[in-house]
Structures are given as C-alpha cells and as structure tokens.
Design a protein around this motif. Structure first.
Motif, PDB file in Angstrom:
ATOM      1  N   GLU A   9       1.030  -1.072   0.126  1.00  0.00           N
ATOM      2  CA  GLU A   9      -0.137  -0.056  -0.080  1.00  0.00           C
ATOM      3  C   GLU A   9       1.347   0.761  -0.212  1.00  0.00           C
ATOM      4  OE1 GLU A   9      -2.846  -0.270   3.206  1.00  0.00           O
ATOM      5  OE2 GLU A   9      -4.244  -1.755   2.215  1.00  0.00           O
ATOM      6  N   SER A  10       1.851   1.017   0.624  1.00  0.00           N
ATOM      7  CA  SER A  10       2.828   1.965   0.187  1.00  0.00           C
ATOM      8  C   SER A  10       3.097   2.856  -0.360  1.00  0.00           C
ATOM      9  CB  SER A  10       4.055   2.201   2.257  1.00  0.00           C
ATOM     10  OG  SER A  10       3.341   2.308   3.221  1.00  0.00           O
ATOM     11  N   VAL A  11       3.890   1.157  -1.419  1.00  0.00           N
ATOM     12  CA  VAL A  11       4.397   1.931  -2.579  1.00  0.00           C
ATOM     13  C   VAL A  11       3.545   1.781  -3.699  1.00  0.00           C
ATOM     14  CG1 VAL A  11       5.299   0.541  -4.673  1.00  0.00           C
ATOM     15  CG2 VAL A  11       6.417  -0.148  -2.293  1.00  0.00           C
ATOM     16  N   ARG A  12       1.954   1.482  -3.589  1.00  0.00           N
ATOM     17  CA  ARG A  12       1.550   2.207  -4.361  1.00  0.00           C
ATOM     18  C   ARG A  12       1.143   3.652  -4.102  1.00  0.00           C
ATOM     19  NH1 ARG A  12      -3.956  -1.142  -2.909  1.00  0.00           N
ATOM     20  NH2 ARG A  12      -4.089   0.564  -1.953  1.00  0.00           N
ATOM     21  N   ASP A  13       0.560   4.272  -2.799  1.00  0.00           N
ATOM     22  CA  ASP A  13       0.527   5.261  -2.802  1.00  0.00           C
ATOM     23  C   ASP A  13       1.827   6.305  -3.297  1.00  0.00           C
ATOM     24  OD1 ASP A  13      -1.621   4.656  -1.639  1.00  0.00           O
ATOM     25  OD2 ASP A  13      -1.000   4.635   0.533  1.00  0.00           O
ATOM     26  N   PHE A  14       3.075   5.760  -2.751  1.00  0.00           N
ATOM     27  CA  PHE A  14       4.058   6.551  -3.845  1.00  0.00           C
ATOM     28  C   PHE A  14       4.144   6.623  -5.071  1.00  0.00           C
ATOM     29  CE2 PHE A  14       8.272   6.889  -4.970  1.00  0.00           C
ATOM     30  CZ  PHE A  14       9.048   7.733  -3.922  1.00  0.00           C
ATOM     31  N   ILE A  15       3.730   5.532  -6.204  1.00  0.00           N
ATOM     32  CA  ILE A  15       3.607   5.670  -6.874  1.00  0.00           C
ATOM     33  C   ILE A  15       2.207   6.511  -7.612  1.00  0.00           C
ATOM     34  CG2 ILE A  15       3.320   4.391  -9.191  1.00  0.00           C
ATOM     35  CD1 ILE A  15       4.582   2.032  -7.868  1.00  0.00           C
ATOM     36  N   ALA A  16       1.089   6.417  -6.502  1.00  0.00           N
ATOM     37  CA  ALA A  16       0.112   7.106  -7.452  1.00  0.00           C
ATOM     38  C   ALA A  16       0.194   8.566  -6.941  1.00  0.00           C
ATOM     39  CB  ALA A  16      -0.869   7.178  -6.253  1.00  0.00           C
ATOM     40  N   THR A  17       1.272   9.228  -5.925  1.00  0.00           N
ATOM     41  CA  THR A  17       1.790  10.663  -6.215  1.00  0.00           C
ATOM     42  C   THR A  17       2.674  10.960  -7.153  1.00  0.00           C
ATOM     43  OG1 THR A  17       1.558  10.285  -3.452  1.00  0.00           O
ATOM     44  CG2 THR A  17       1.823  12.207  -4.242  1.00  0.00           C
ATOM     45  N   GLY A  18       3.552  10.244  -7.699  1.00  0.00           N
ATOM     46  CA  GLY A  18       4.429  10.629  -7.843  1.00  0.00           C
ATOM     47  C   GLY A  18       3.717  10.242  -9.650  1.00  0.00           C
ATOM     48  N   GLY A  19       3.496   9.343  -9.571  1.00  0.00           N
ATOM     49  CA  GLY A  19       2.568   9.703 -11.483  1.00  0.00           C
ATOM     50  C   GLY A  19       3.632   8.401 -12.362  1.00  0.00           C
ATOM     51  N   PHE A  20       2.987   7.888 -13.376  1.00  0.00           N
ATOM     52  CA  PHE A  20       3.443   6.954 -14.307  1.00  0.00           C
ATOM     53  C   PHE A  20       4.579   6.455 -14.450  1.00  0.00           C
ATOM     54  CE2 PHE A  20       2.456   9.839 -17.286  1.00  0.00           C
ATOM     55  CZ  PHE A  20       3.457  10.074 -18.016  1.00  0.00           C
TER      56      PHE A  20
END
Length: 174
Positions: A9-20
């Motif tokens: 979930e942390s990795v997913r949130d990080f990627i969502a914040t940083g973009g594709f």
C-alpha cells in the motif's frame, strides 16, 4: 503478511503521488538489478570454472611459445573477456537512464501544474501541490535508482577487470 500488505500500500501510494513515470523508473531499476545480480552470480560461481578450464587447457599444451600458441592464448582470453563483460554496457546504460526517466516525470508533473494554473488560476496552491509532487518524486526516484546502480555496477566493473588481469597473468607465455 500484514507487513507485506502495508508495504504494498505504501508503494502504491508513492507511485500514485509520483505519477505513471515511476512505473518506468521501477521497470528500469528491476531490469538493472536483475542484470547486476546475474553478473555477480556469473563472477562468483560460473567464471571460476571457465577460468580453471582455460588455465588447465593452457598448461596441458606442449607448445606455449610459438606464434600460433600465443594466438590461441589471446583467443581464450578474448572469449573469457567477452563473457566477463556481457551485459555490463546494458547495466551502465540503465544506470544512466534512471535519472533521465525521473526528469521525464518532472516534465509531466510541471505540465500538470501549468494545466492546473491555466484552468484554475494561480491563487490555489493546494491544486498545484499534486503536480509539484508529481514533478519532484520521479526525479528523486530516478536519482536514488541510479545511485544504487552506480555503486554496485562500479564494483562489478572492478571485479571484471581484476578477473581478466588475473587470467592473463595465469597464462604465462614464455
């Protein structure tokens, strides 16, 4: 198990914040580390067998002084060198590409900021914050990926160079 779910979930949130673009950084990082681990495996476990085989073949030869014997020796060293250097250029290229992919994230994030400014005006910093995060996180991720690769790839390059020099020194030409 809960730890892994939390980590995901942390990795997913990080990627969502940083973009594709972070997916591209992650792909480059994954490929780079897979290749570096493969090279480490080759240098640690496979190359010693190859080296010992070349040395024993050289020592078994009756003729080690003629011109043709030296060409055979050079060919064996060249073959070993080619196997030692395999995929090292790809690793170095991926290390160099990681920050550039991160900069692509910077550009896409800034486009999002400018798009927000164009549609909503410049008065609401909250609306621009998402684009600014999208601009800075991929840059940081690309640089962190490159830094992790630089250290390990430099160590690999040094090991390859030393292994080749030791092989050449182990094949005396009288």
């Amino acid at each position: 198990m809960l730890y892994l779910i939390g980590l995901w979930e942390s990795v997913r949130d990080f990627i969502a914040t940083g973009g594709f673009v972070l997916y591209f950084v992650a792909a480059a990082l994954l490929i780079m580390w897979a290749l570096m681990i493969e090279r480490w495996y080759f240098l640690s476990l496979e190359y010693p067998k190859l080296r010992d085989s070349i040395i024993s073949n050289w020592e078994a030869r009756l003729d080690t002084t003629s011109w043709s014997a030296h060409r055979i020796r050079d060919a064996w060293v060249s073959e070993a060198s080619e196997k030692l250097n395999a995929r090292m250029l790809i690793i170095k290229t991926l290390v160099a590409m990681c920050p550039l992919i991160g900069l692509l994230g910077t550009v896409t994030g800034m486009i999002a900021v400018f798009d927000t400014m164009a549609t909503q005006g410049t008065g609401n910093p909250r609306l621009m914050a998402a684009g600014i995060s999208m601009a800075t996180i991929p840059t940081m991720a690309g640089m962190v990926a490159a830094l992790s690769g630089i250290f390990f790839s430099t160590r690999l390059e040094t090991r390859v160079k030393v292994a080749k020099e030791k092989l050449v020194d182990s094949l005396p030409h009288h």
